[in-house]
Design a protein around this motif. Structure first.
Motif, PDB file in Angstrom:
ATOM      1  N   PRO A 117       0.795  -1.211   0.327  1.00  0.00           N
ATOM      2  CA  PRO A 117      -0.033   0.099  -0.009  1.00  0.00           C
ATOM      3  C   PRO A 117       0.887   1.223  -0.038  1.00  0.00           C
ATOM      4  O   PRO A 117       1.697   1.248   0.743  1.00  0.00           O
ATOM      5  CB  PRO A 117      -0.787  -0.203   1.374  1.00  0.00           C
ATOM      6  CG  PRO A 117      -0.708  -1.715   1.542  1.00  0.00           C
ATOM      7  CD  PRO A 117       0.594  -2.274   1.304  1.00  0.00           C
ATOM      8  N   PHE A 118       0.609   2.253  -0.623  1.00  0.00           N
ATOM      9  CA  PHE A 118       1.390   3.353  -1.015  1.00  0.00           C
ATOM     10  C   PHE A 118       1.435   4.084   0.304  1.00  0.00           C
ATOM     11  O   PHE A 118       2.373   4.754   0.610  1.00  0.00           O
ATOM     12  CB  PHE A 118       0.776   4.258  -2.105  1.00  0.00           C
ATOM     13  CG  PHE A 118       1.394   5.558  -2.383  1.00  0.00           C
ATOM     14  CD1 PHE A 118       2.604   5.448  -3.123  1.00  0.00           C
ATOM     15  CD2 PHE A 118       1.178   6.824  -1.863  1.00  0.00           C
ATOM     16  CE1 PHE A 118       3.387   6.638  -3.447  1.00  0.00           C
ATOM     17  CE2 PHE A 118       1.883   7.874  -1.973  1.00  0.00           C
ATOM     18  CZ  PHE A 118       3.000   7.822  -2.775  1.00  0.00           C
ATOM     19  N   SER A 119       0.544   3.901   1.304  1.00  0.00           N
ATOM     20  CA  SER A 119       0.587   4.666   2.337  1.00  0.00           C
ATOM     21  C   SER A 119       1.489   4.146   3.279  1.00  0.00           C
ATOM     22  O   SER A 119       1.955   4.860   4.414  1.00  0.00           O
ATOM     23  CB  SER A 119      -1.037   4.571   3.335  1.00  0.00           C
ATOM     24  OG  SER A 119      -1.244   3.281   3.532  1.00  0.00           O
ATOM     25  N   THR A 120       2.243   2.921   2.864  1.00  0.00           N
ATOM     26  CA  THR A 120       3.237   2.491   3.985  1.00  0.00           C
ATOM     27  C   THR A 120       4.675   2.787   3.510  1.00  0.00           C
ATOM     28  O   THR A 120       5.610   2.481   4.032  1.00  0.00           O
ATOM     29  CB  THR A 120       3.078   1.035   3.840  1.00  0.00           C
ATOM     30  OG1 THR A 120       3.385   0.468   2.778  1.00  0.00           O
ATOM     31  CG2 THR A 120       1.570   0.409   4.374  1.00  0.00           C
ATOM     32  N   TYR A 121       4.767   3.481   2.153  1.00  0.00           N
ATOM     33  CA  TYR A 121       6.016   3.640   1.749  1.00  0.00           C
ATOM     34  C   TYR A 121       6.267   4.938   1.093  1.00  0.00           C
ATOM     35  O   TYR A 121       7.263   5.259   0.607  1.00  0.00           O
ATOM     36  CB  TYR A 121       6.557   2.638   1.043  1.00  0.00           C
ATOM     37  CG  TYR A 121       6.143   2.269  -0.692  1.00  0.00           C
ATOM     38  CD1 TYR A 121       6.483   2.863  -1.485  1.00  0.00           C
ATOM     39  CD2 TYR A 121       4.638   1.411  -0.508  1.00  0.00           C
ATOM     40  CE1 TYR A 121       5.877   2.866  -2.875  1.00  0.00           C
ATOM     41  CE2 TYR A 121       3.995   1.492  -1.578  1.00  0.00           C
ATOM     42  CZ  TYR A 121       4.711   2.108  -3.046  1.00  0.00           C
ATOM     43  OH  TYR A 121       4.080   1.858  -4.126  1.00  0.00           O
ATOM     44  N   GLY A 122       5.125   5.649   0.660  1.00  0.00           N
ATOM     45  CA  GLY A 122       4.958   6.892  -0.365  1.00  0.00           C
ATOM     46  C   GLY A 122       5.957   7.968   0.348  1.00  0.00           C
ATOM     47  O   GLY A 122       6.450   8.726  -0.676  1.00  0.00           O
ATOM     48  N   GLU A 123       6.243   8.057   1.466  1.00  0.00           N
ATOM     49  CA  GLU A 123       7.028   9.226   2.043  1.00  0.00           C
ATOM     50  C   GLU A 123       8.569   9.095   1.411  1.00  0.00           C
ATOM     51  O   GLU A 123       9.191  10.198   1.242  1.00  0.00           O
ATOM     52  CB  GLU A 123       6.981   9.208   3.685  1.00  0.00           C
ATOM     53  CG  GLU A 123       7.965   8.236   4.270  1.00  0.00           C
ATOM     54  CD  GLU A 123       7.389   7.020   4.498  1.00  0.00           C
ATOM     55  OE1 GLU A 123       7.886   5.941   5.089  1.00  0.00           O
ATOM     56  OE2 GLU A 123       6.279   6.765   3.860  1.00  0.00           O
ATOM     57  N   GLN A 124       9.002   7.733   0.985  1.00  0.00           N
ATOM     58  CA  GLN A 124      10.350   7.631   0.664  1.00  0.00           C
ATOM     59  C   GLN A 124      10.637   8.365  -0.512  1.00  0.00           C
ATOM     60  O   GLN A 124      11.771   8.858  -0.918  1.00  0.00           O
ATOM     61  CB  GLN A 124      10.613   6.078   0.346  1.00  0.00           C
ATOM     62  CG  GLN A 124      10.547   5.525   1.915  1.00  0.00           C
ATOM     63  CD  GLN A 124      10.262   3.986   1.811  1.00  0.00           C
ATOM     64  OE1 GLN A 124      10.189   3.262   0.706  1.00  0.00           O
ATOM     65  NE2 GLN A 124      10.156   3.279   3.050  1.00  0.00           N
TER      66      GLN A 124
END
Length: 268
Positions: A117-124
Motif C-alpha cells: 500500500p502506498f500509505s506504507t512507503y510513499g514518503e520515501q
C-alpha cells in the motif's frame, strides 16, 4: 444518541460515489462497511468484536501512514531553508545525506515492485527528492558545484531510471538484496551526521524541526509497518531508523545552540 447515529449514517451512506470508492480502496470493502457505512464503532462500547477492532487498528494505521506521506513532502523544507539562508554546509554531513537518499530510493523501488500500500512507503519518494536537493546545496556551499551538477545529478537520474522505469529493470531477487543492504546503509547514513555533531560539538545548520519530525515519523512508520506490511527486512530497517533518529534527537538537545569548535577557536 441513536437518533444522532441515524443522522450520521444517512450522511455516510449517501456519500458521492468518488468519495465512497476512495474510502473502499483505502479501507477495503469490509472495513469501509463497518466503519463508514454502518458507523459500528459508535453503536458498540469497548471491548469491540474482533472484526471491528481489526478494522479500527487498520484505519488508524492508514490515517497515520497517509499523514506521514503528506508531512514528508515538506519535512526537509526547514533544512533547505536553513541552508539557503546561511549559505553554509556546517554541521550537516553530505555523505550521510547521499547515503540516506540512496536508501530511500531502494526502499521505494522495492515496496513499489511488491505492490505494498502506498500509505506504507510513499514518503520515501518525497524524502529521496529532498535529500538530493540538500546534498546539492551542501556540495555547492562546499565549493563543489561541478561534483553536484556533473556527477551527482546524472548518477541520481541514471539510478532512478534503472530502479523505477527501465524495462526490464532489476529482478526481484536483486531488489531484495538491495533492500537488505538498506539496513547497513541506513546505519552508515546516520553515522557521518552523528560523528559530525560529536566532532564539532554543535548541530550547525542541521534543522531541529526536521530532526524531531524525522524521529516521530519513524516511530509512526514502525507502527504502520507492523500493521500492514509482512516483511521483516522492512520492519528491521524502519526500526533501526527510529533508533538512529532518536540518537540524533538526543544530540540535538545536548548541543542546542552550541557554537562549532572551529568557531570557538577562532574567537580565542
Amino acid at each position: 444518541m441513536d437518533s444522532i447515529i441515524s443522522h450520521l449514517q444517512a450522511i455516510t451512506r449517501a456519500l458521492p460515489s468518488p468519495i465512497a470508492d476512495l474510502g473502499v480502496s483505502i479501507l477495503g470493502p469490509d472495513c469501509y462497511s463497518l466503519l463508514i457505512h454502518d458507523l459500528a464503532f459508535l453503536q458498540q462500547a469497548p471491548p469491540y468484536p474482533e472484526p471491528l477492532t481489526i478494522c479500527l487498528k487498520f484505519a488508524i494505521s492508514k490515517a497515520i501512514g497517509l499523514a506521514i506521506v503528506g508531512a514528508s513532502s515538506i519535512i526537509k523544507l526547514p533544512q533547505l531553508i536553513k541552508l539557503l539562508r546561511s549559505k553554509s554546509a556546517a554541521g550537516v554531513s553530505v555523505v550521510g545525506t547521499m547515503l540516506e537518499a540512496a536508501s530511500y530510493l531502494i526502499m521505494f523501488a522495492y515496496a513499489a515492485r511488491l505492490s505494498f500500500p502506498f500509505s506504507t512507503y510513499g514518503e520515501q519518494s518525497f524524502l529521496f527528492i529532498q535529500d538530493i536537493l540538500v546534498a546539492v546545496l551542501l556540495l555547492i556551499y562546499s565549493a563543489q558545484t561541478l561534483l553536484a551538477v556533473g556527477i551527482l545529478l546524472p548518477a541520481v537520474a541514471a539510478a532512478s531510471y534503472y530502479l523505477l522505469l527501465a524495462s526490464p529493470g532489476p529482478s526481484l531477487a536483486t531488489l531484495q538484496t538491495l533492500q537488505a543492504a538498506t539496513i547497513p546503509l541506513g546505519l552508515f547514513s546516520k553515522l557521518p551526521q552523528i560523528v559530525t555533531i560529536l566532532r564539532e560539538k554543535s548541530t550547525g545548520q542541521l534543522s531541529a524541526v526536521s530532526v524531531f519530525a524525522y524521529f516521530f515519523g519513524s516511530l509512526a512508520r514502525v507502527f504502520t509497518t507492523l500493521q500492514e506490511v509482512d516483511d521483516n527486512i522492512i520492519l528491521l530497517g524502519v526500526g533501526l531508523g527510529a533508533v538512529l533518529n532518536f540518537v540524533l534527537v538526543v544530540l540535538m538537545i545536548m548541543y542546542w545552540n552550541a557554537k562549532p569548535v572551529a568557531d570557538s577557536k577562532k574567537k580565542d
